[in-house]
Scaffold this motif. Sequence first.
Motif, PDB file in Angstrom:
ATOM      1  N   ASN A  70      21.355 -45.218 -25.677  1.00 56.63           N
ATOM      2  CA  ASN A  70      22.164 -44.808 -24.344  1.00 56.63           C
ATOM      3  C   ASN A  70      23.416 -45.501 -24.065  1.00 56.63           C
ATOM      4  OD1 ASN A  70      20.414 -42.745 -23.943  1.00 56.63           O
ATOM      5  ND2 ASN A  70      19.287 -43.786 -22.158  1.00 56.63           N
ATOM      6  N   VAL A  71      23.374 -46.994 -24.430  1.00 54.95           N
ATOM      7  CA  VAL A  71      24.320 -47.746 -24.250  1.00 54.95           C
ATOM      8  C   VAL A  71      25.921 -47.034 -25.087  1.00 54.95           C
ATOM      9  CG1 VAL A  71      25.526 -49.958 -24.763  1.00 54.95           C
ATOM     10  CG2 VAL A  71      23.089 -49.842 -23.948  1.00 54.95           C
ATOM     11  N   GLY A  72      25.400 -46.720 -26.171  1.00 56.46           N
ATOM     12  CA  GLY A  72      26.545 -46.051 -27.037  1.00 56.46           C
ATOM     13  C   GLY A  72      26.863 -44.832 -26.463  1.00 56.46           C
ATOM     14  N   ARG A  73      26.081 -44.242 -25.930  1.00 58.50           N
ATOM     15  CA  ARG A  73      26.474 -42.732 -25.385  1.00 58.50           C
ATOM     16  C   ARG A  73      27.073 -42.971 -24.328  1.00 58.50           C
ATOM     17  NH1 ARG A  73      21.424 -39.467 -24.339  1.00 58.50           N
ATOM     18  NH2 ARG A  73      22.851 -37.927 -23.691  1.00 58.50           N
ATOM     19  N   VAL A  74      27.057 -44.008 -23.112  1.00 59.78           N
ATOM     20  CA  VAL A  74      27.599 -44.207 -22.109  1.00 59.78           C
ATOM     21  C   VAL A  74      29.091 -44.600 -22.516  1.00 59.78           C
ATOM     22  CG1 VAL A  74      28.062 -45.728 -20.152  1.00 59.78           C
ATOM     23  CG2 VAL A  74      25.952 -44.561 -20.343  1.00 59.78           C
TER      24      VAL A  74
ATOM     25  N   LEU B 122      23.119 -38.920 -19.365  1.00 64.04           N
ATOM     26  CA  LEU B 122      22.213 -39.058 -20.482  1.00 64.04           C
ATOM     27  C   LEU B 122      21.093 -37.990 -20.722  1.00 64.04           C
ATOM     28  CD1 LEU B 122      21.924 -43.006 -19.583  1.00 64.04           C
ATOM     29  CD2 LEU B 122      23.028 -41.828 -21.670  1.00 64.04           C
ATOM     30  N   GLN B 123      20.821 -37.450 -19.467  1.00 65.29           N
ATOM     31  CA  GLN B 123      19.681 -36.154 -19.412  1.00 65.29           C
ATOM     32  C   GLN B 123      20.543 -34.844 -18.941  1.00 65.29           C
ATOM     33  OE1 GLN B 123      16.088 -36.862 -20.034  1.00 65.29           O
ATOM     34  NE2 GLN B 123      15.790 -38.734 -19.501  1.00 65.29           N
ATOM     35  N   HIS B 124      19.920 -33.837 -19.130  1.00 63.62           N
ATOM     36  CA  HIS B 124      20.595 -32.477 -18.765  1.00 63.62           C
ATOM     37  C   HIS B 124      19.531 -32.041 -17.669  1.00 63.62           C
ATOM     38  CE1 HIS B 124      23.844 -32.680 -21.329  1.00 63.62           C
ATOM     39  NE2 HIS B 124      23.150 -33.056 -22.207  1.00 63.62           N
ATOM     40  N   PRO B 125      20.116 -31.476 -16.635  1.00 60.81           N
ATOM     41  CA  PRO B 125      19.184 -31.040 -15.708  1.00 60.81           C
ATOM     42  C   PRO B 125      18.507 -29.518 -16.166  1.00 60.81           C
ATOM     43  CG  PRO B 125      21.263 -30.863 -14.819  1.00 60.81           C
ATOM     44  CD  PRO B 125      21.628 -31.548 -16.148  1.00 60.81           C
ATOM     45  N   ASP B 126      17.394 -29.236 -15.772  1.00 66.21           N
ATOM     46  CA  ASP B 126      16.898 -27.996 -16.362  1.00 66.21           C
ATOM     47  C   ASP B 126      17.339 -26.992 -15.523  1.00 66.21           C
ATOM     48  OD1 ASP B 126      15.120 -29.321 -17.826  1.00 66.21           O
ATOM     49  OD2 ASP B 126      13.441 -29.390 -16.614  1.00 66.21           O
TER      50      ASP B 126
ATOM     51  N   VAL C 231      29.367 -31.943 -15.542  1.00 68.27           N
ATOM     52  CA  VAL C 231      29.084 -33.094 -16.307  1.00 68.27           C
ATOM     53  C   VAL C 231      28.078 -32.792 -17.467  1.00 68.27           C
ATOM     54  CG1 VAL C 231      27.643 -35.226 -16.535  1.00 68.27           C
ATOM     55  CG2 VAL C 231      29.123 -35.126 -14.466  1.00 68.27           C
ATOM     56  N   ALA C 232      28.748 -32.825 -18.648  1.00 68.43           N
ATOM     57  CA  ALA C 232      28.281 -32.268 -19.904  1.00 68.43           C
ATOM     58  C   ALA C 232      27.329 -33.425 -20.704  1.00 68.43           C
ATOM     59  CB  ALA C 232      28.998 -31.550 -20.850  1.00 68.43           C
ATOM     60  N   GLY C 233      27.986 -34.656 -20.438  1.00 62.47           N
ATOM     61  CA  GLY C 233      27.457 -35.905 -21.025  1.00 62.47           C
ATOM     62  C   GLY C 233      27.956 -36.984 -20.691  1.00 62.47           C
ATOM     63  N   PRO C 234      27.469 -37.958 -21.300  1.00 64.81           N
ATOM     64  CA  PRO C 234      27.804 -39.501 -20.684  1.00 64.81           C
ATOM     65  C   PRO C 234      29.156 -39.912 -20.960  1.00 64.81           C
ATOM     66  CG  PRO C 234      26.262 -39.971 -22.549  1.00 64.81           C
ATOM     67  CD  PRO C 234      26.620 -38.300 -22.532  1.00 64.81           C
ATOM     68  N   GLY C 235      29.645 -40.816 -20.207  1.00 69.82           N
ATOM     69  CA  GLY C 235      31.100 -41.194 -20.534  1.00 69.82           C
ATOM     70  C   GLY C 235      31.415 -42.611 -19.577  1.00 69.82           C
TER      71      GLY C 235
ATOM     72  N   THR D  71      15.321 -43.312 -11.536  1.00 68.92           N
ATOM     73  CA  THR D  71      15.916 -43.560 -12.940  1.00 68.92           C
ATOM     74  C   THR D  71      16.399 -42.107 -13.472  1.00 68.92           C
ATOM     75  OG1 THR D  71      14.877 -45.788 -13.521  1.00 68.92           O
ATOM     76  CG2 THR D  71      15.706 -44.674 -15.212  1.00 68.92           C
ATOM     77  N   THR D  72      15.410 -41.219 -13.432  1.00 69.90           N
ATOM     78  CA  THR D  72      15.889 -39.742 -14.031  1.00 69.90           C
ATOM     79  C   THR D  72      17.126 -39.270 -13.162  1.00 69.90           C
ATOM     80  OG1 THR D  72      13.318 -39.612 -14.107  1.00 69.90           O
ATOM     81  CG2 THR D  72      14.671 -37.480 -14.234  1.00 69.90           C
ATOM     82  N   LEU D  73      17.075 -39.476 -11.875  1.00 64.76           N
ATOM     83  CA  LEU D  73      18.158 -38.993 -10.999  1.00 64.76           C
ATOM     84  C   LEU D  73      19.333 -39.844 -11.595  1.00 64.76           C
ATOM     85  CD1 LEU D  73      19.253 -37.324  -9.000  1.00 64.76           C
ATOM     86  CD2 LEU D  73      18.714 -39.166  -6.925  1.00 64.76           C
TER      87      LEU D  73
END
Lengths: 261, 298
Positions: free
Chosen positions: A165-169, B52-56, B67-71, B43-45
């Motif tokens: 996750n660290v890497g992904r962020v 990091l997670q995708h909503p159902d 938001v498609a992914g982390p950044g 934490t899920t929120l």
Amino acid sequence: MKKFKLDWLVLPLVGVAVIVGLWAVCSATWAKDLPSPAKTWESSKPYIVEPFAKRGEMDQGILRFTWYSLVLVAQGYALALIVGTPIGFCLGLSKAFTKTFDPIIQILRPVSPLAWLPLGLVLFLGTGKEAGTYGALFTIAVCAMWPTVLNTAVGVRAVPQDYLNVGRVLKLSRWKMLTKILIPATLPYMFTGFRLSLGIAWLVIVAAEMLTGRPGVGGFLWQEYNALIYEHIILSIIVIGLVGFVLDRLMSLLEARFKSA
Amino acid sequence: MPFLELSGVGKAFGGPPVLRDVNLALERGEFVAIVGYSGSGKTTLISLIAGLQHPDTGTVRLDGRIVAGPGPDRGVVFQNYSLLPWLTVYENIALAVDQVFPDLPPAAKQAHVEKYIAMVNLAPARDKLPRQLSGGMRQRVSVARALAMDPQVLLLDEPLSALDALTRSTLQDEIERIWGADKKTVVLITNDVDEALLLADRIIPLTPGPGATLGESVPVTLARPRDRRALNHDPEFKRLRALVTNQLLGYTAGRRATVTRKLTLPDILPEDLEAPRTSRRRPLRPQEIKKTEVILSP
Ligand SMILES: Nc1ncnc2c1ncn2[C@@H]1O[C@H](COP(=O)(O)OP(=O)(O)O)[C@@H](O)[C@H]1O
Ligand SMILES: [Mg+2]
């Protein structure tokens, strides 16, 4: 049992004495062809006191033979790591790769070195005189690679999601993800694999040398068996065991360093 | 249009939904605190907002885009710190800085990292590995790493829970200062209502799971800057605190609930070694964590 001073030294010596005693009894009673400990020592002395002597192609000091074997093992082992580690990473990272290649790996893994060697020789028949060397290298690499492959795969799968996750962020590139996160996180598992692989590489060398007749401890053992000098079989076995033990210890030290890091 | 917007967000992990129909809208520069029972899905929120997670079901939008992914535009302080154990304090932060500011000259990069290390008072621990640090120190590294990324949105998942009171208030001030200076948008998860009141523009309670959703938000009308000591006597502060607390308690009113007494965090060590012995905390062993059945009456 109660601990006493020097028990770490005395008890193992007692163990050795028991085995040597049994050996002496056997050679004196039912195994008449088995050389006695004293006779073995007598006949092995030239090879031990002049461990690096070179009297002829197949008549050299025992450590000189060992050195030849170690060089070949080092090459085959390096090959095993170079090929095995990436395969392990692929297995750990890709479910599709695992599904594709896991069955074949499970089938190839238990195949004995004695079965691989002839194939190795056939593969490299084109190289003529060097076929023995290449065949032996092939066999060592193929047999020794599996623990590295499997432990690396397990290690990659065990990398905590938190680190990923660290890497992904941070949006690390694939390359940075591999070098900055996956490899360091997998290193302890990889080293366990490396240690087990080295043990197997050393097991295989003897078989490989016996069949190819290359100079080395294994080749020496086989030659002396054919020459009816049975004392040297025992000498070779002891040396092979000791070297294997030392190699394993050295790898354990290395492994422990990475475990604590 | 809100800067950060969750609409109809639901999330399950194979079982009953953890979150359902979560709606949230944050203006740019807003500071929102989310309070809720442990295990309710906070934490899920945060993971959903971080990508990091995708909503159902439903969508998470940042600045209008889904938001498609982390950044790195959303800096996360993870609840379990998530420091890389083979990197030192400096290297952990430098990894983030290298990634977010690739064009900075090396000297400036180093200065940037050092600045944030100093901000969380970890200069003496600069070259230590995470395992050589106490839980609170690790948490500070994690905060420094997120701040050093200079993200648009800061997602803080119980970032100060392992700290002693002193460090805690220092970092609270620091978070407020950074938020005030750069007008970052902040989502703070906390189990400390006082902390939420001190920092946030708005407090939103999360109802207990399964199927948790956000409750009615409570605007924090207290004037800034808020002084921690003065607040305690402020009637408005007391009113808000009672409001939020009652709202949380109201969710479980009359309901039998299992409450885990002690929040467990990995490897928490006493943070302040000079503190009197009585305040020392030792990490609880699993069998020591008490689960108590309580009945909360309305
Ligand atoms: N990756 C996951 N897989 C399965 N269940 C999960 C996962 N993440 C969280 N959960 C479940 O979702 C619920 C909420 O967890 P979490 O968001 O960590 O709560 P909180 O942060 O409020 O304590 C818990 O019951 C937890 O078991
Ligand atoms: Mg949580």
